[in-house]
Design a protein around this motif. Structure first.
Motif, PDB file in Angstrom:
ATOM      1  N   THR A  85       0.841  -1.199   0.000  1.00  0.00           N
ATOM      2  CA  THR A  85       0.000   0.000   0.000  1.00  0.00           C
ATOM      3  C   THR A  85       0.873   1.245   0.000  1.00  0.00           C
ATOM      4  O   THR A  85       1.028   1.942   1.000  1.00  0.00           O
ATOM      5  N   GLY A  86       1.440   1.521  -1.161  1.00  0.00           N
ATOM      6  CA  GLY A  86       2.344   2.646  -1.322  1.00  0.00           C
ATOM      7  C   GLY A  86       3.771   2.232  -1.015  1.00  0.00           C
ATOM      8  O   GLY A  86       4.022   1.244  -0.317  1.00  0.00           O
ATOM      9  N   SER A  87       4.727   2.996  -1.539  1.00  0.00           N
ATOM     10  CA  SER A  87       6.128   2.659  -1.282  1.00  0.00           C
ATOM     11  C   SER A  87       6.482   2.829   0.187  1.00  0.00           C
ATOM     12  O   SER A  87       7.409   2.181   0.689  1.00  0.00           O
ATOM     13  N   VAL A  88       5.733   3.660   0.908  1.00  0.00           N
ATOM     14  CA  VAL A  88       6.017   3.822   2.336  1.00  0.00           C
ATOM     15  C   VAL A  88       5.773   2.521   3.090  1.00  0.00           C
ATOM     16  O   VAL A  88       6.513   2.184   4.027  1.00  0.00           O
ATOM     17  N   ALA A  89       4.767   1.758   2.698  1.00  0.00           N
ATOM     18  CA  ALA A  89       4.530   0.466   3.347  1.00  0.00           C
ATOM     19  C   ALA A  89       5.695  -0.484   3.089  1.00  0.00           C
ATOM     20  O   ALA A  89       6.068  -1.278   3.962  1.00  0.00           O
ATOM     21  N   LEU A  90       6.282  -0.400   1.915  1.00  0.00           N
ATOM     22  CA  LEU A  90       7.425  -1.252   1.600  1.00  0.00           C
ATOM     23  C   LEU A  90       8.637  -0.918   2.467  1.00  0.00           C
ATOM     24  O   LEU A  90       9.443  -1.800   2.775  1.00  0.00           O
ATOM     25  N   ILE A  91       8.777   0.344   2.866  1.00  0.00           N
ATOM     26  CA  ILE A  91       9.853   0.715   3.789  1.00  0.00           C
ATOM     27  C   ILE A  91       9.673  -0.031   5.109  1.00  0.00           C
ATOM     28  O   ILE A  91      10.621  -0.608   5.660  1.00  0.00           O
ATOM     29  N   ARG A 110      18.089  16.190   6.219  1.00  0.00           N
ATOM     30  CA  ARG A 110      16.672  15.902   6.110  1.00  0.00           C
ATOM     31  C   ARG A 110      16.367  15.075   4.876  1.00  0.00           C
ATOM     32  O   ARG A 110      16.834  15.337   3.786  1.00  0.00           O
ATOM     33  N   SER A 111      15.528  14.041   5.078  1.00  0.00           N
ATOM     34  CA  SER A 111      15.040  13.232   3.981  1.00  0.00           C
ATOM     35  C   SER A 111      13.598  12.851   4.301  1.00  0.00           C
ATOM     36  O   SER A 111      12.930  13.561   5.073  1.00  0.00           O
ATOM     37  N   PHE A 112      13.106  11.754   3.722  1.00  0.00           N
ATOM     38  CA  PHE A 112      11.701  11.402   3.857  1.00  0.00           C
ATOM     39  C   PHE A 112      11.335  11.196   5.322  1.00  0.00           C
ATOM     40  O   PHE A 112      11.989  10.443   6.046  1.00  0.00           O
ATOM     41  N   GLU A 113      10.268  11.841   5.729  1.00  0.00           N
ATOM     42  CA  GLU A 113       9.860  11.863   7.132  1.00  0.00           C
ATOM     43  C   GLU A 113       9.538  10.471   7.682  1.00  0.00           C
ATOM     44  O   GLU A 113       9.674  10.224   8.890  1.00  0.00           O
ATOM     45  N   ALA A 114       9.140   9.552   6.821  1.00  0.00           N
ATOM     46  CA  ALA A 114       8.761   8.216   7.294  1.00  0.00           C
ATOM     47  C   ALA A 114       9.959   7.364   7.689  1.00  0.00           C
ATOM     48  O   ALA A 114       9.784   6.364   8.392  1.00  0.00           O
ATOM     49  N   TYR A 115      11.164   7.725   7.254  1.00  0.00           N
ATOM     50  CA  TYR A 115      12.316   6.872   7.549  1.00  0.00           C
ATOM     51  C   TYR A 115      12.532   6.670   9.049  1.00  0.00           C
ATOM     52  O   TYR A 115      12.586   5.521   9.515  1.00  0.00           O
ATOM     53  N   VAL A 182      24.965  -5.549   3.382  1.00  0.00           N
ATOM     54  CA  VAL A 182      24.103  -4.405   3.680  1.00  0.00           C
ATOM     55  C   VAL A 182      23.116  -4.207   2.534  1.00  0.00           C
ATOM     56  O   VAL A 182      23.512  -4.133   1.363  1.00  0.00           O
ATOM     57  N   LEU A 183      21.834  -4.118   2.849  1.00  0.00           N
ATOM     58  CA  LEU A 183      20.805  -3.876   1.837  1.00  0.00           C
ATOM     59  C   LEU A 183      20.740  -2.378   1.547  1.00  0.00           C
ATOM     60  O   LEU A 183      20.577  -1.565   2.456  1.00  0.00           O
ATOM     61  N   VAL A 184      20.860  -2.022   0.277  1.00  0.00           N
ATOM     62  CA  VAL A 184      20.783  -0.619  -0.140  1.00  0.00           C
ATOM     63  C   VAL A 184      19.433  -0.396  -0.820  1.00  0.00           C
ATOM     64  O   VAL A 184      19.126  -1.005  -1.845  1.00  0.00           O
ATOM     65  N   VAL A 185      18.633   0.463  -0.224  1.00  0.00           N
ATOM     66  CA  VAL A 185      17.292   0.773  -0.726  1.00  0.00           C
ATOM     67  C   VAL A 185      17.354   2.069  -1.519  1.00  0.00           C
ATOM     68  O   VAL A 185      17.756   3.110  -0.992  1.00  0.00           O
ATOM     69  N   VAL A 186      16.976   2.007  -2.786  1.00  0.00           N
ATOM     70  CA  VAL A 186      16.930   3.197  -3.631  1.00  0.00           C
ATOM     71  C   VAL A 186      15.462   3.597  -3.779  1.00  0.00           C
ATOM     72  O   VAL A 186      14.696   2.956  -4.504  1.00  0.00           O
ATOM     73  N   ASP A 187      15.083   4.614  -3.037  1.00  0.00           N
ATOM     74  CA  ASP A 187      13.695   5.079  -2.981  1.00  0.00           C
ATOM     75  C   ASP A 187      13.471   6.066  -4.123  1.00  0.00           C
ATOM     76  O   ASP A 187      13.959   7.196  -4.090  1.00  0.00           O
ATOM     77  N   GLU A 188      12.711   5.628  -5.128  1.00  0.00           N
ATOM     78  CA  GLU A 188      12.525   6.411  -6.352  1.00  0.00           C
ATOM     79  C   GLU A 188      11.072   6.869  -6.524  1.00  0.00           C
ATOM     80  O   GLU A 188      10.519   6.803  -7.619  1.00  0.00           O
ATOM     81  N   ALA A 189      10.474   7.385  -5.487  1.00  0.00           N
ATOM     82  CA  ALA A 189       9.068   7.781  -5.560  1.00  0.00           C
ATOM     83  C   ALA A 189       8.807   8.846  -6.625  1.00  0.00           C
ATOM     84  O   ALA A 189       7.694   8.946  -7.144  1.00  0.00           O
ATOM     85  N   TYR A 190       9.835   9.638  -6.952  1.00  0.00           N
ATOM     86  CA  TYR A 190       9.653  10.758  -7.888  1.00  0.00           C
ATOM     87  C   TYR A 190      10.482  10.598  -9.153  1.00  0.00           C
ATOM     88  O   TYR A 190      10.761  11.572  -9.849  1.00  0.00           O
TER      89      TYR A 190
END
Length: 366
Positions: A85-91, A110-115, A182-190
Motif C-alpha cells: 500500500t504505497g512505497s512507504v509500506a514497503l519501507i 533531512r530526507s523522507f519523514e517516514a524513515y 548491507v541492503l541498499v534501498v533506492v527510494d525512487e518515488a519521484y
C-alpha cells in the motif's frame, strides 16, 4: 497495566500535508503533499469503477496482473517484485524483514519523514547523515557511517523534501564502498520527474547488485495517491522476504486494476508529467526572479531552506490560499501544481525578504 514495547513510545509522529483553509474570494491550493493535481484519466477511472463492482470479493493476494505488467515494463521476473500500500509500506516491510533491535539503518537527513518512524517501529537505530549545503546526499559520509551493525542504507532520489537527485555514477560508486551484506534501498518515488544528465538506472543497479532494492509508487506521476499502491524491485530473495512480511490482501482490487490501467496509459500520463516538469521550470525561474533560490529540484516540489522562519513562511502562504508543508526549524516544501498556484507563490515571494545569504541562482537558500 498493559504497555507497548518501549521503542514504540519513541516513534515520532508522521505529519501529513494539511489541506488549504478557505479564503474569501480566492481559490485555495494544496501544495503540501506532492500530489498530482490532474484528475484521474477516464480510462483508469472506468477500470477502477469496474473493479469496485466486485468489492465483495478479496483482492488477488498474488497481484498477478500487476506483476505481469510490471515485469514486462521493467524487463524483470515476476518473483523480483513485491507490491504494497504505497512505497512507504514497503519501507516498513523492508525494515521488518531485515532489521531488529541493535541493528542500524543509515539514511540522509533531512530526507523522507517516514524513515525514522519506520526505523524506530522496527526496533532498529537510525543513523542520520546530514545532507550537503545544496540539499544533496553526502554519499562519502554515508559510506563512512556504515558499521558492523548496519543492515540497511536508505537512498532517497530525488530527495524528499530538498529536491536534488543522485546520478547513476554516484550510486554505482557508492555501492562499491558498501558491504554486500548491507541492503541498499533506492527510494525512487519521484523518478518520473527527473530531468538531468546520468539519471539513476534502477533496474541496471538491481541486475548488478543483489543487495539493491528499488522502491517505486503509483501515487505521484500516475496520480493514484488515494488508492495506495507501490512496488519494490529487487532480487528474488529480497522480494520474497517483502511478500512474506506483507499484510495479506493489502493492495485492494481497485488499486491493482487502476495501476495496471495506468501502465497501459503510460504515454498519456507521462505527457502530464512533462507538463508538471515545465511548470517546475517556470516556478524556479519565478523564484529566482523574485530574488530567492532553491536547491536543484528533480521531483514535483521545491525546498526553501528557512530555518526558524519556516512557520512564518507557511503562515504567509496560508494567508494567500496556499497550503505548504513546513518542517519546524528547517524549511518549507512546496509542491508544483496548477499554474495559478505558481503565480501566487511568486507574487508572495516578491513581498517577502529572502533569508540572509541567499543569492539569486545559488543552489541553496540559507
Amino acid at each position: 497495566m498493559v504497555e507497548p514495547l518501549p521503542h514504540v513510545r519513541e516513534i515520532p509522529p508522521y505529519v501529513p500535508g494539511r489541506p488549504p483553509a478557505a479564503r474569501p474570494g480566492l481559490t485555495s491550493y494544496k501544495l503540501s503533499s506532492n500530489e498530482n493535481p490532474y484528475p484521474p484519466l477516464a480510462s483508469v477511472l472506468a477500470t477502477a469503477e469496474q473493479a469496485a463492482s466486485a468489492m465483495n470479493r478479496y483482492p488477488d493476494m498474488g497481484c498477478a496482473a500487476l506483476y505481469d505488467a510490471l515485469a514486462t515494463r521493467l524487463d524483470v521476473e515476476t518473483d523480483q517484485l513485491a507490491a504494497a500500500t504505497g512505497s512507504v509500506a514497503l519501507i516498513y516491510h523492508l525494515l521488518a524483514a531485515f532489521c531488529g533491535p541493535g541493528d542500524e539503518v543509515v539514511h540522509a537527513w533531512r530526507s523522507f519523514e517516514a524513515y525514522p518512524i519506520a526505523v524506530t517501529a522496527a526496533g532498529a537505530t537510525g543513523v542520520k547523515v546530514p545532507v550537503t549545503s545544496d540539499g544533496r546526499h553526502d554519499l562519502a559520509a554515508m559510506a563512512a557511517a556504515i558499521t558492523d551493525r548496519t543492515r540497511v542504507v536508505l537512498l532517497c532520489t530525488p530527495n524528499n523534501p530538498t529536491g536534488p537527485a543522485l546520478t547513476h555514477a554516484e550510486v554505482a560508486a557508492f555501492l562499491g564502498a558498501v558491504p554486500d551484506r548491507v541492503l541498499v534501498v533506492v527510494d525512487e518515488a519521484y523518478l518520473e520527474f527527473v530531468r538531468m544528465d546520468d539519471p539513476v538506472d534502477g533496474p541496471a543497479l538491481v541486475r548488478a547488485h543483489p543487495n539493491v532494492v528499488l522502491l517505486r509508487t503509483f501515487s505521484k506521476a500516475y496520480g493514484l495517491a488515494g488508492l495506495r499502491v507501490g512496488y519494490a524491485v529487487g532480487s528474488a530473495e529480497v522480494a520474497g522476504a517483502l511478500r512474506a512480511v506483507a499484510l495479506p490482501f493489502g493492495v485492494s482490487s481497485v488499486a491493482q486494476a487502476a495501476a495496471v490501467a495506468s501502465l497501459a496509459a503510460e504515454d498519456e500520463l507521462m505527457a502530464r508529467v512533462d507538463s508538471l516538469v515545465a511548470e517546475r521550470v517556470r516556478l524556479v525561474a519565478g523564484i529566482r526572479s523574485a530574488g530567492w533560490s532553491v536547491p536543484d529540484p528533480q521531483g514535483n516540489f521545491v525546498w526553501f531552506d528557512l530555518g526558524a522562519g519556516a512557520a512564518d513562511f507557511a503562515a504567509a502562504a496560508g494567508e494567500v490560499g496556499l497550503a505548504v508543508r513546513p518542517f519546524a526549524g528547517e524549511g518549507v516544501r512546496v509542491s508544483v501544481a496548477e499554474p495559478e498556484s505558481t503565480d501566487r507563490l511568486v507574487d508572495l515571494l516578491r513581498t517577502l525578504t529572502p533569508p540572509v545569504g541567499t543569492t539569486v541562482g545559488s543552489s541553496r537558500s540559507t
